[in-house]
Scaffold this motif. Sequence first.
Motif, PDB file in Angstrom:
ATOM      1  N   SER A  82      32.111  99.352  22.796  1.00  0.00           N
ATOM      2  CA  SER A  82      32.491 100.076  22.292  1.00  0.00           C
ATOM      3  C   SER A  82      33.164 100.660  23.294  1.00  0.00           C
ATOM      4  O   SER A  82      33.079 100.095  24.315  1.00  0.00           O
ATOM      5  CB  SER A  82      31.033 100.958  22.274  1.00  0.00           C
ATOM      6  N   VAL A  83      34.547 100.993  23.639  1.00  0.00           N
ATOM      7  CA  VAL A  83      35.178 101.753  24.018  1.00  0.00           C
ATOM      8  C   VAL A  83      35.434 103.332  23.597  1.00  0.00           C
ATOM      9  O   VAL A  83      34.970 103.160  22.015  1.00  0.00           O
ATOM     10  CB  VAL A  83      36.515 101.503  24.138  1.00  0.00           C
ATOM     11  N   GLY A  84      36.026 104.228  24.331  1.00  0.00           N
ATOM     12  CA  GLY A  84      35.593 105.356  24.656  1.00  0.00           C
ATOM     13  C   GLY A  84      36.754 106.382  23.638  1.00  0.00           C
ATOM     14  O   GLY A  84      36.825 107.437  22.824  1.00  0.00           O
ATOM     15  N   SER A  85      38.372 105.602  23.168  1.00  0.00           N
ATOM     16  CA  SER A  85      39.274 106.038  23.009  1.00  0.00           C
ATOM     17  C   SER A  85      39.906 105.078  22.669  1.00  0.00           C
ATOM     18  O   SER A  85      39.919 103.631  22.637  1.00  0.00           O
ATOM     19  CB  SER A  85      39.596 107.478  24.344  1.00  0.00           C
ATOM     20  N   HIS A  86      41.130 105.115  21.715  1.00  0.00           N
ATOM     21  CA  HIS A  86      42.295 104.437  21.085  1.00  0.00           C
ATOM     22  C   HIS A  86      43.161 104.162  21.955  1.00  0.00           C
ATOM     23  O   HIS A  86      44.119 102.983  22.252  1.00  0.00           O
ATOM     24  CB  HIS A  86      43.159 105.135  20.483  1.00  0.00           C
ATOM     25  N   LEU A  89      40.665 100.971  24.043  1.00  0.00           N
ATOM     26  CA  LEU A  89      41.574 100.446  22.983  1.00  0.00           C
ATOM     27  C   LEU A  89      42.856  99.623  23.294  1.00  0.00           C
ATOM     28  O   LEU A  89      42.848  98.436  23.504  1.00  0.00           O
ATOM     29  CB  LEU A  89      40.893 100.142  21.640  1.00  0.00           C
ATOM     30  N   THR A 129      36.459 101.742  18.234  1.00  0.00           N
ATOM     31  CA  THR A 129      36.319 102.777  18.606  1.00  0.00           C
ATOM     32  C   THR A 129      36.211 103.859  17.829  1.00  0.00           C
ATOM     33  O   THR A 129      36.787 103.094  16.317  1.00  0.00           O
ATOM     34  CB  THR A 129      37.229 103.211  19.520  1.00  0.00           C
ATOM     35  N   GLU A 132      39.103 109.408  16.076  1.00  0.00           N
ATOM     36  CA  GLU A 132      39.766 110.636  16.841  1.00  0.00           C
ATOM     37  C   GLU A 132      40.133 111.505  15.869  1.00  0.00           C
ATOM     38  O   GLU A 132      40.522 111.486  15.450  1.00  0.00           O
ATOM     39  CB  GLU A 132      40.576 109.737  17.571  1.00  0.00           C
TER      40      GLU A 132
END
Length: 132
Positions: A82-86, A89, A129, A132
């Motif tokens: 898991s990454v928090g944002s584009h 990424l 992610t 958004e």
Amino acid sequence: MAFPGLQHVALTVGDIERSTKWYSALFGADPVLVEDEEGGRFHHTVFALDGGMLFGLHTHQGRESKDAFDEQRTGLDHVGFSVGSHAELEQWARKLTELGIEHGGIKKARYGSGVSFRDPDNIALEFFTGPE
């Protein structure tokens, strides 16, 4: 009662030294544990990831198959990180390129975006992610 989250993932690898070096470069960290299991049935190398998750590499004292991973066989399909944002990424896609790890670039879907890549045993991995 809520179902518990994942605490660790353990992958069987064909060459523990090769995989330890590869995952150390990917994680930017050394393993926190390298040992034979008490009964001598397997050896494991364990990395501590953010959020308390452990990621292990196992060998089974020469009994493991040397077959390359195939997500079409019953069992594991892939491991997603898991990454928090584009933007994060995009950073991971650049890091994979810097490490010389082939990847498919960022793929977008209605449920989120990801970057897929494979380890030395062809095990499918992904940075992901949500939308958004």
